[in-house]
Design an enzyme around this catalytic site. Structure first.
Site, PDB file in Angstrom:
ATOM      1  N   ALA A  65       0.691  -1.180   0.093  1.00 28.94           N
ATOM      2  CA  ALA A  65      -0.005  -0.057  -0.134  1.00 28.94           C
ATOM      3  C   ALA A  65       0.851   1.201  -0.128  1.00 28.94           C
ATOM      4  O   ALA A  65       1.898   1.250   0.265  1.00 28.94           O
ATOM      5  CB  ALA A  65      -0.875   0.232   1.240  1.00 28.94           C
ATOM      6  N   GLY A 109       0.392  -5.218   0.960  1.00 33.02           N
ATOM      7  CA  GLY A 109      -0.654  -5.377   0.217  1.00 33.02           C
ATOM      8  C   GLY A 109      -0.297  -5.860  -1.137  1.00 33.02           C
ATOM      9  O   GLY A 109      -1.121  -6.565  -1.821  1.00 33.02           O
ATOM     10  N   GLU A 112      -0.680  -9.597  -0.478  1.00 35.78           N
ATOM     11  CA  GLU A 112      -1.972  -9.881  -0.157  1.00 35.78           C
ATOM     12  C   GLU A 112      -2.839  -9.753  -1.501  1.00 35.78           C
ATOM     13  O   GLU A 112      -4.026 -10.754  -1.711  1.00 35.78           O
ATOM     14  CB  GLU A 112      -2.589  -8.629   0.774  1.00 35.78           C
ATOM     15  CG  GLU A 112      -1.727  -9.125   2.077  1.00 35.78           C
ATOM     16  CD  GLU A 112      -2.168  -8.036   3.229  1.00 35.78           C
ATOM     17  OE1 GLU A 112      -2.070  -6.695   2.705  1.00 35.78           O
ATOM     18  OE2 GLU A 112      -2.296  -8.007   4.180  1.00 35.78           O
ATOM     19  N   GLU A 132       4.903  -5.266   7.048  1.00 34.74           N
ATOM     20  CA  GLU A 132       4.175  -4.068   7.726  1.00 34.74           C
ATOM     21  C   GLU A 132       4.880  -3.770   9.129  1.00 34.74           C
ATOM     22  O   GLU A 132       4.686  -2.624   9.673  1.00 34.74           O
ATOM     23  CB  GLU A 132       2.771  -4.283   7.716  1.00 34.74           C
ATOM     24  CG  GLU A 132       2.054  -4.315   6.468  1.00 34.74           C
ATOM     25  CD  GLU A 132       1.964  -5.661   5.575  1.00 34.74           C
ATOM     26  OE1 GLU A 132       2.907  -6.476   5.951  1.00 34.74           O
ATOM     27  OE2 GLU A 132       1.046  -5.697   4.672  1.00 34.74           O
TER      28      GLU A 132
HETATM   29  N1  CO8 Z   1       4.536   3.036  -0.912  1.00 37.89           N
HETATM   30  C1  CO8 Z   1       4.901   4.236  -1.561  1.00 37.89           C
HETATM   31  N2  CO8 Z   1       5.836   4.298  -2.294  1.00 37.89           N
HETATM   32  C2  CO8 Z   1       6.781   3.199  -2.469  1.00 37.89           C
HETATM   33  C3  CO8 Z   1       6.364   1.985  -1.762  1.00 37.89           C
HETATM   34  C4  CO8 Z   1       5.321   2.008  -1.110  1.00 37.89           C
HETATM   35  N3  CO8 Z   1       4.613   0.812  -0.273  1.00 37.89           N
HETATM   36  N4  CO8 Z   1       7.480   1.050  -2.090  1.00 37.89           N
HETATM   37  C5  CO8 Z   1       8.325   1.802  -2.813  1.00 37.89           C
HETATM   38  N5  CO8 Z   1       7.889   2.980  -2.953  1.00 37.89           N
HETATM   39  C6  CO8 Z   1       8.635   4.067  -3.827  1.00 37.89           C
HETATM   40  C7  CO8 Z   1       9.872   4.646  -3.067  1.00 37.89           C
HETATM   41  O1  CO8 Z   1       9.579   5.564  -1.851  1.00 37.89           O
HETATM   42  C8  CO8 Z   1      10.579   5.139  -4.153  1.00 37.89           C
HETATM   43  O2  CO8 Z   1      10.139   6.404  -4.358  1.00 37.89           O
HETATM   44  P1  CO8 Z   1      11.240   7.731  -4.932  1.00 37.89           P
HETATM   45  O3  CO8 Z   1      12.067   7.310  -5.968  1.00 37.89           O
HETATM   46  O4  CO8 Z   1      10.226   8.763  -5.082  1.00 37.89           O
HETATM   47  O5  CO8 Z   1      12.023   7.959  -3.653  1.00 37.89           O
HETATM   48  C9  CO8 Z   1      10.472   3.965  -5.197  1.00 37.89           C
HETATM   49  O6  CO8 Z   1       9.286   3.581  -4.904  1.00 37.89           O
HETATM   50  C10 CO8 Z   1      11.385   3.339  -5.465  1.00 37.89           C
HETATM   51  O7  CO8 Z   1      11.606   2.395  -4.267  1.00 37.89           O
HETATM   52  P2  CO8 Z   1      13.190   2.405  -3.414  1.00 37.89           P
HETATM   53  O8  CO8 Z   1      14.042   3.568  -3.962  1.00 37.89           O
HETATM   54  O9  CO8 Z   1      12.861   2.161  -2.068  1.00 37.89           O
HETATM   55  O10 CO8 Z   1      13.809   1.006  -4.391  1.00 37.89           O
HETATM   56  P3  CO8 Z   1      14.514  -0.049  -3.514  1.00 37.89           P
HETATM   57  O11 CO8 Z   1      14.907  -0.878  -4.947  1.00 37.89           O
HETATM   58  O12 CO8 Z   1      15.735   0.438  -3.020  1.00 37.89           O
HETATM   59  O13 CO8 Z   1      13.522  -0.880  -2.630  1.00 37.89           O
HETATM   60  C11 CO8 Z   1      11.755  -1.881  -1.738  1.00 37.89           C
HETATM   61  C12 CO8 Z   1      12.719  -1.513  -2.923  1.00 37.89           C
HETATM   62  C13 CO8 Z   1      12.744  -2.999  -0.913  1.00 37.89           C
HETATM   63  C14 CO8 Z   1      10.395  -2.335  -2.128  1.00 37.89           C
HETATM   64  C15 CO8 Z   1      11.357  -0.577  -0.823  1.00 37.89           C
HETATM   65  O14 CO8 Z   1      10.853   0.329  -1.848  1.00 37.89           O
HETATM   66  C16 CO8 Z   1      10.270  -0.919   0.214  1.00 37.89           C
HETATM   67  O15 CO8 Z   1      10.770  -1.441   1.221  1.00 37.89           O
HETATM   68  N6  CO8 Z   1       9.254  -0.505   0.073  1.00 37.89           N
HETATM   69  C17 CO8 Z   1       8.147  -0.694   0.964  1.00 37.89           C
HETATM   70  C18 CO8 Z   1       7.786  -1.830   1.264  1.00 37.89           C
HETATM   71  C19 CO8 Z   1       6.415  -2.210   2.128  1.00 37.89           C
HETATM   72  O16 CO8 Z   1       6.946  -1.643   3.477  1.00 37.89           O
HETATM   73  N7  CO8 Z   1       5.314  -2.419   1.865  1.00 37.89           N
HETATM   74  C20 CO8 Z   1       4.385  -2.664   2.920  1.00 37.89           C
HETATM   75  C21 CO8 Z   1       3.456  -1.194   2.934  1.00 37.89           C
HETATM   76  S1  CO8 Z   1       2.116  -1.408   3.950  1.00 37.89           S
HETATM   77  C22 CO8 Z   1       0.956  -2.020   3.314  1.00 37.89           C
HETATM   78  O17 CO8 Z   1       0.949  -2.862   2.221  1.00 37.89           O
HETATM   79  C23 CO8 Z   1      -0.162  -2.490   4.069  1.00 37.89           C
HETATM   80  C24 CO8 Z   1      -1.370  -3.144   3.333  1.00 37.89           C
HETATM   81  C25 CO8 Z   1      -2.636  -3.128   4.127  1.00 37.89           C
HETATM   82  C26 CO8 Z   1      -3.806  -2.462   3.222  1.00 37.89           C
HETATM   83  C27 CO8 Z   1      -4.982  -2.066   3.960  1.00 37.89           C
HETATM   84  C28 CO8 Z   1      -4.835  -0.569   4.365  1.00 37.89           C
HETATM   85  C29 CO8 Z   1      -5.909  -0.217   5.669  1.00 37.89           C
END
Ligand code: CO8
Length: 257
Positions: A65, A109, A112, A132
């Site tokens: 998400a 998500g 999921e 998460e």
């Molecule tokens: N949300 C928003 N932006 C994201 C997300 C995300 N989940 N993941 C990556 N991005 C963005 C980064 O911010 C970055 O943007 P920018 O270039 O503008 O800085 C771009 O994508 C590229 O990401 P990275 O530079 O971080 O790329 P890396 O290759 O270094 O890392 C990763 C890749 C490991 C995937 C890293 O981006 C990461 O850890 N992302 C987050 C993963 C995460 O924590 N996911 C869980 C999110 S919470 C969730 O999903 C809850 C769902 C429940 C739904 C119901 C809600 C009520």
């Protein structure tokens, strides 16, 4: 119908949805999930579609998400807005089979969403995770419920509590994915599987999906009874006559769909 965050196309009898928010690694927000729902509505209503494929990019199926959008949420924003989940179950309610073709990250998500599909086919680059906990939240769109059903309690606890990622080989061994294929063959393999499904009798395909899903919601005896009733009803189909006649006559069947 025009879409901003997904690409929608048809390949023969397969409807294909490609998540298309590359700059945010296909992070999910309400608009994206709503668009998936609309595309599914269209494919479900289209008699020429027999199976659906959801895929992402080489780098990410979906990285979860949208964290930026959620960062300042209050309880009321999450609860009243039902962020992301308001239309979430649309994938589950789709009566035609949905295949997830996953390359790269399928996190939070994203994992999921893949788990809501009927089959996950993974590229060898796929990484699944429910990280998460690192954000101070927990999985909120099925992770704590579908993951243990797919991989068992020990691995589900491990992934949700430590936030570690599972690679494609481990995911296949654990039963989360049905096959692992080289990344450059992912879409072709997944389309092949979808095309095979779409070539069969659509009512029978739907009956199989419904019956297998029923096994997760019922006791064994109830599930077996459900299967038997649906099995008997298949004999009312023209496709059953055609399928069996074709076998007897040593020719390919031609299903009505
Ligand atoms: N949300 C928003 N932006 C994201 C997300 C995300 N989940 N993941 C990556 N991005 C963005 C980064 O911010 C970055 O943007 P920018 O270039 O503008 O800085 C771009 O994508 C590229 O990401 P990275 O530079 O971080 O790329 P890396 O290759 O270094 O890392 C990763 C890749 C490991 C995937 C890293 O981006 C990461 O850890 N992302 C987050 C993963 C995460 O924590 N996911 C869980 C999110 S919470 C969730 O999903 C809850 C769902 C429940 C739904 C119901 C809600 C009520």
């Amino acid at each position: 119908m025009s879409y901003e965050l997904i690409l929608v196309e048809t390949r023969g009898r397969v409807g294909m949805i490609t998540l298309n928010r590359p700059k945010a690694l296909n992070a999910l927000n309400d608009n994206l999930v709503d668009e998936i729902g609309k595309a599914l509505d269209g494919f479900e209503a289209d008699e020429n579609i027999g199976a659906i494929l959801i895929t992402g990019s080489e780098k990410a199926f979906a990285a979860g998400a949208d964290i930026g959008a959620m960062a300042t949420f209050s309880y009321m924003d999450a609860y009243k807005g039902d962020y992301i989940t308001r239309n979430w179950e649309r994938v589950k309610t789709c009566r035609k089979p949905v295949i997830a073709a996953v390359a790269g990250f399928a996190l939070g998500g994203g994992c999921e969403l893949a788990m809501m599909c009927d089959i996950i086919i993974a590229a060898d680059t796929a990484k699944f995770g429910q990280p998460e906990i690192k954000l101070g939240i927990l999985p909120g769109a099925g992770g704590t419920q579908r993951l243990p059903r797919a991989v068992g309690k020990a691995k589900a606890m491990d992934m949700c509590l430590t936030a570690r990622f599972m690679d494609a080989v481990e995911a296949e061994r654990a039963g989360l994915v049905s096959r692992v294929v080289p990344a450059d063959k992912l879409v072709d393999e997944a389309l092949g599987a979808a095309e095979a499904i779409a070539s069969y009798s659509l009512p029978v395909v739907m009956m199989i999906k419904e019956s297998i899903n029923r096994s997760f919601e019922s006791s064994l005896n109830e599930g077996l009874l459900f299967e038997r009733r649906v099995f008997h009803s298949a004999f009312a189909l023209k496709d059953q006559k055609e399928g069996m006649a074709a076998f007897v006559e040593k020719r390919k069947p031609s299903f009505d769909h």
